[in-house]
Design a protein around this motif. Structure first.
Motif, PDB file in Angstrom:
ATOM      1  N   ARG A 191       6.822  -5.144  -4.904  1.00  0.00           N
ATOM      2  CA  ARG A 191       5.529  -4.619  -4.452  1.00  0.00           C
ATOM      3  C   ARG A 191       4.414  -5.039  -5.404  1.00  0.00           C
ATOM      4  NH1 ARG A 191       4.993   1.736  -4.521  1.00  0.00           N
ATOM      5  NH2 ARG A 191       4.846   1.328  -6.762  1.00  0.00           N
ATOM      6  N   GLU A 192       4.643  -4.859  -6.705  1.00  0.00           N
ATOM      7  CA  GLU A 192       3.594  -5.168  -7.682  1.00  0.00           C
ATOM      8  C   GLU A 192       3.392  -6.666  -7.864  1.00  0.00           C
ATOM      9  OE1 GLU A 192       1.512  -2.818  -8.365  1.00  0.00           O
ATOM     10  OE2 GLU A 192       2.861  -1.550  -7.182  1.00  0.00           O
TER      11      GLU A 192
ATOM     12  N   VAL B 198      10.029  -1.822  -6.229  1.00  0.00           N
ATOM     13  CA  VAL B 198       8.764  -1.578  -6.945  1.00  0.00           C
ATOM     14  C   VAL B 198       8.266  -2.876  -7.585  1.00  0.00           C
ATOM     15  CG1 VAL B 198       7.680  -0.319  -8.856  1.00  0.00           C
ATOM     16  CG2 VAL B 198       9.255   0.866  -7.291  1.00  0.00           C
TER      17      VAL B 198
ATOM     18  N   GLY C  62      -2.835   8.094  -6.082  1.00  0.00           N
ATOM     19  CA  GLY C  62      -1.498   8.518  -5.715  1.00  0.00           C
ATOM     20  C   GLY C  62      -1.481   8.916  -4.253  1.00  0.00           C
TER      21      GLY C  62
ATOM     22  N   VAL D 228       8.376   6.536  -5.509  1.00  0.00           N
ATOM     23  CA  VAL D 228       8.679   7.154  -6.799  1.00  0.00           C
ATOM     24  C   VAL D 228      10.148   7.567  -6.901  1.00  0.00           C
ATOM     25  CG1 VAL D 228       8.038   9.558  -6.277  1.00  0.00           C
ATOM     26  CG2 VAL D 228       7.682   8.638  -8.577  1.00  0.00           C
TER      27      VAL D 228
ATOM     28  N   ASP E 111       2.756   7.776  -4.893  1.00  0.00           N
ATOM     29  CA  ASP E 111       3.591   6.588  -4.823  1.00  0.00           C
ATOM     30  C   ASP E 111       4.794   6.939  -3.962  1.00  0.00           C
ATOM     31  OD1 ASP E 111       5.307   4.457  -5.152  1.00  0.00           O
ATOM     32  OD2 ASP E 111       5.101   4.365  -7.339  1.00  0.00           O
ATOM     33  N   GLU E 112       4.858   6.360  -2.779  1.00  0.00           N
ATOM     34  CA  GLU E 112       5.955   6.675  -1.860  1.00  0.00           C
ATOM     35  C   GLU E 112       7.301   6.202  -2.382  1.00  0.00           C
ATOM     36  OE1 GLU E 112       5.156   6.509   2.458  1.00  0.00           O
ATOM     37  OE2 GLU E 112       3.353   5.417   1.844  1.00  0.00           O
TER      38      GLU E 112
ATOM     39  N   ASN F 199       0.811  -1.222   0.000  1.00  0.00           N
ATOM     40  CA  ASN F 199       0.000   0.000   0.000  1.00  0.00           C
ATOM     41  C   ASN F 199       0.846   1.273   0.000  1.00  0.00           C
ATOM     42  OD1 ASN F 199      -2.381  -1.408  -0.124  1.00  0.00           O
ATOM     43  ND2 ASN F 199      -2.727  -1.377   2.085  1.00  0.00           N
ATOM     44  N   SER F 200       2.116   1.154  -0.332  1.00  0.00           N
ATOM     45  CA  SER F 200       2.976   2.345  -0.414  1.00  0.00           C
ATOM     46  C   SER F 200       2.634   3.197  -1.627  1.00  0.00           C
ATOM     47  CB  SER F 200       4.451   1.940  -0.443  1.00  0.00           C
ATOM     48  OG  SER F 200       4.725   1.159  -1.596  1.00  0.00           O
ATOM     49  N   VAL F 201       1.728   2.724  -2.445  1.00  0.00           N
ATOM     50  CA  VAL F 201       1.188   3.525  -3.547  1.00  0.00           C
ATOM     51  C   VAL F 201      -0.326   3.396  -3.507  1.00  0.00           C
ATOM     52  CG1 VAL F 201       1.367   1.648  -5.261  1.00  0.00           C
ATOM     53  CG2 VAL F 201       1.217   4.008  -6.034  1.00  0.00           C
ATOM     54  N   ASN F 202      -0.995   4.532  -3.658  1.00  0.00           N
ATOM     55  CA  ASN F 202      -2.441   4.531  -3.842  1.00  0.00           C
ATOM     56  C   ASN F 202      -2.640   4.489  -5.347  1.00  0.00           C
ATOM     57  OD1 ASN F 202      -5.141   5.394  -4.334  1.00  0.00           O
ATOM     58  ND2 ASN F 202      -5.210   6.291  -2.275  1.00  0.00           N
ATOM     59  N   VAL F 203      -2.953   3.309  -5.871  1.00  0.00           N
ATOM     60  CA  VAL F 203      -3.021   3.094  -7.321  1.00  0.00           C
ATOM     61  C   VAL F 203      -3.991   4.050  -7.986  1.00  0.00           C
ATOM     62  CG1 VAL F 203      -3.669   1.409  -9.097  1.00  0.00           C
ATOM     63  CG2 VAL F 203      -2.290   0.700  -7.131  1.00  0.00           C
TER      64      VAL F 203
END
Length: 196
Positions: free
Chosen positions: A73-74, A70, A35, A40, A37-38, A28-32
């Motif tokens: 995460r994905e 990254v 935004g 980035v 994206d922590e 959840n380090s990115v709000n798809v």
């Protein structure tokens, strides 16, 4: 994990139990949908790692480290989609296996003397190893399968399904659940035969 990254969840859901909360926060380090994206930048990743109790110097984060964080995460998000009825994703598994090669885990003891898998390296590889070790332990405990990606493809927020029958589909029924049901309803109206 310290900080507010794991305390605020959609629909007032509780965070995943124990160390699995770190995996949830990592995904959840990115709000798809909205935004930010922590991860980035390397500095953003370093700030997140600091809050996660895994401090590292941003100047020591290589481009490859950043990319692997990254990618992991994905790939974990893809596996969480499977936990929520999504299709089997062999590419996600291959990505995780490739990343795991550079993030060794070693046998060790925590501060209370409990044995387990610990990262064998420092920095980003150590964090990624720690996350993978938590996934392995949660798989054995049966909690990993309860960490799901929201069924709404626009959201994909990682949430912990506490339902007895593991039937949770959305991170928030009030937002994603309603939105998904409205979409299904509209699709039904479009495909329904015209009344005579």
């Amino acid at each position: 994990m310290a900080g507010d990254a794991v305390t605020r969840q959609p629909g007032d859901r509780e965070v995943a139990p124990g160390p699995l909360a770190l995996v949830q926060a990592f995904v959840n380090s990115v709000n798809v949908e909205f935004g930010p994206d922590e991860f980035v930048t390397a500095e953003g990743l370093a700030r997140w790692m600091e809050r996660a109790g895994h401090p590292t110097d941003p100047s020591g984060i290589t481009g490859a480290d950043h990319r692997r964080a990254v990618e992991l995460r994905e790939a974990l998000r893809a596996l969480m989609r499977e936990h929520n009825g999504g299709e089997y994703d062999p590419r996600a598994r291959a990505t995780i296996a490739r990343i795991a090669e550079g993030c060794p885990l070693v046998f060790g003891f925590d501060t209370s003397g409990r044995p387990g898998l610990r990262p064998g390296r420092e920095g980003v590889p150590g964090l990624l190893g720690r996350i993978l070790g938590i996934v392995v332990e949660a798989s054995v405990e049966g909690t990993w399968q309860r960490l799901k990606s929201c069924h709404d493809h626009r959201c994909t927020w990682a949430f912990y399904d506490r339902a007895r029958n593991r039937s949770g589909r959305w991170c928030s029924m009030a937002v994603c659940g309603v939105r998904s049901k409205m979409h299904s309803y509209r699709q039904g109206l479009r495909t329904a035969p015209a009344a005579r």
